[in-house]
Design an enzyme around this catalytic site. Structure first.
Site, PDB file in Angstrom:
ATOM      1  CG  HIS A   1       3.028  -0.329  12.497  1.00 57.76           C
ATOM      2  ND1 HIS A   1       4.600  -1.089  12.503  1.00 57.76           N
ATOM      3  CD2 HIS A   1       2.255  -1.082  11.495  1.00 57.76           C
ATOM      4  CE1 HIS A   1       4.415  -2.065  11.507  1.00 57.76           C
ATOM      5  NE2 HIS A   1       3.029  -2.162  10.919  1.00 57.76           N
TER       6      HIS A   1
ATOM      7  CB  CYS B   1       0.865   4.913   7.498  1.00 58.45           C
ATOM      8  SG  CYS B   1      -0.704   4.934   6.252  1.00 58.45           S
TER       9      CYS B   1
ATOM     10  CB  SER C   1      -2.791  -6.417  11.868  1.00 59.75           C
ATOM     11  OG  SER C   1      -4.360  -6.752  12.287  1.00 59.75           O
ATOM     12  CG  ASN C   2      -2.366  -6.058   6.241  1.00 64.13           C
ATOM     13  OD1 ASN C   2      -2.392  -6.418   5.144  1.00 64.13           O
ATOM     14  ND2 ASN C   2      -1.466  -5.431   6.817  1.00 64.13           N
TER      15      ASN C   2
ATOM     16  CD  GLU D   1      -2.839   1.466  13.009  1.00 65.70           C
ATOM     17  OE1 GLU D   1      -4.092   1.998  13.153  1.00 65.70           O
ATOM     18  OE2 GLU D   1      -2.577   0.667  12.304  1.00 65.70           O
TER      19      GLU D   1
ATOM     20  CG  HIS E   1      -1.058  -3.780  16.127  1.00 65.75           C
ATOM     21  ND1 HIS E   1      -0.684  -2.710  15.482  1.00 65.75           N
ATOM     22  CD2 HIS E   1      -0.885  -4.731  14.971  1.00 65.75           C
ATOM     23  CE1 HIS E   1      -0.347  -2.735  14.105  1.00 65.75           C
ATOM     24  NE2 HIS E   1      -0.513  -3.932  14.033  1.00 65.75           N
TER      25      HIS E   1
ATOM     26  CB  CYS F   1      -0.853   0.109   1.440  1.00 69.36           C
ATOM     27  SG  CYS F   1      -0.033   0.024   2.771  1.00 69.36           S
TER      28      CYS F   1
END
Length: 353
Positions: A102, A124, A251-252, A154, A152, A40
């Protein structure tokens, strides 16, 4: 000098070709290749940021945590001179340190400043948006229900923006038990890489208990996460097997396996590399779906396709559900070269599938 805290495997040996056997099945063998998949814009920006920092300032450049959650990417950057650490207190004073995609909390930013570190923020921009939302709602004295996975990076970064106002909701089940101070002043935010369906189920349960629950001003789950989940849903309904390329701490990527199983795939597995695909997975399989998480370089997907072709899965059909052309500017410290000229890669720009 402190030993890097993030432990990584040694570079892998060249993979064996012809490892998978071409075993006959009842029907025609084929691959449904999900698109969009892979990198991405936020990952592209973060990886290029580390590469540019190495070019501009020379090795070593330190990186707090894994720049993105992909073991292949991190290992390659380590070979180029990046040193990955858990916390900024492991970085020599005055050195360059890159914050991962993150994001980090203000406490980390302050700790880096206290050590005189030259910080480059590769967070990001979509994560930064969530951080700003947390700050704004906390300033207005809202209680923030942050939907995300406890621990996590993030989630830690976002929660750190307003620790006295944030409660983490780790699952739909936790939505049934979480308590708030004032049900009339509560808002939900989310980790950007979650399952869209599971997040909406969590929100539904929260709203049953807190009817005045406010929504974020814009969608928190990132466009890339959503696009990859939509694509694999379309693939999964026709797939006997789905292979997701991505690391275990992504995670994604893990969500893509779950989404595939929830939407019709008879089996689904996550692999870091093609040589992790097992022959037994292909027994009786006519249609294989293939995709990759948002931090996975396309070369790893192509290696999976090559191995599948050797097992007779040569017919590859791309299933495209969206076009992606978003790019983010690099951190300001990296938009010019050493001579002060604008760098040609100031806007990211590796291709995405």
């Amino acid at each position: 000098m402190t030993t890097p805290a993030v432990s990584l495997p040694v570079p892998r040996v060249p993979r064996r070709r012809g490892r998978l056997e071409d075993v006959p099945v009842n029907g025609q063998k084929r691959v449904l290749l999900a698109s969009p998949r892979g990198y991405c814009a936020g990952v592209d920006r973060a990886v290029i940021a580390v590469e540019k920092a190495l070019e501009r300032f020379g090795a070593p450049v330190y990186v707090r945590k894994q720049i993105v959650h992909n073991i292949h990417v991190v290992t390659e950057l380590e070979q180029k001179g990046a040193i990955f650490v858990d916390e900024v207190d492991e970085v020599p004073e005055g050195a360059h340190v890159v914050f991962s995609a993150h994001g980090v909390s203000p406490a980390v930013v302050n700790a880096a400043s206290d050590r005189g570190l030259q910080a480059i923020d590769a967070t990001c921009p979509l994560v930064t948006k969530v951080h700003r939302e947390a700050v704004r709602f906390a300033r207005d004295d809202f209680e923030i229900l942050l939907i995300g996975h406890l621990g996590h990076e993030e989630v830690e970064g976002t929660a750190g923006e307003a620790p006295d106002h944030v409660t983490i909701v780790n699952s739909p089940e936790e939505a049934d038990t979480v308590e708030v101070r004032d049900p009339s002043k509560v808002v939900w935010l989310s980790q950007t890489t979650l399952s869209v369906d599971e997040t909406m189920e969590t929100v539904r349960r929260l709203r049953v208990r807190f009817p005045e629950l406010q929504d974020p001003p814009s969608d928190d789950i990132c466009y890339a996460t959503q696009n990859r989940q939509v694509a694999i849903k379309k693939v999964a309904k026709d797939a006997d097997l789905v292979i997701v390329v991505g690391s275990a701490n992504s995670s994604n990527s893990v969500r893509l396996v779950e989404v595939a199983l929830e939407h019709g795939a008879k089996a689904a597995y996550r692999v870091d590399y093609a040589d992790e695909v097992e022959q037994a997975w292909l027994e009786g399989v006519e249609t294989v779906g293939v995709t990759s998480g948002a931090s996975v370089p396309e070369v790893l997907v192509q290696e999976v396709l090559e191995d599948l072709a050797g097992a007779g899965y040569r017919d590859v059909e791309e299933v495209r559900t969206a076009e992606e052309d978003l790019m983010f500017s690099l951190p300001k410290e990296l938009r010019q070269d050493a001579a002060g000229r604008r760098d040609d890669r100031a806007l990211g720009g590796r291709g995405r599938a």
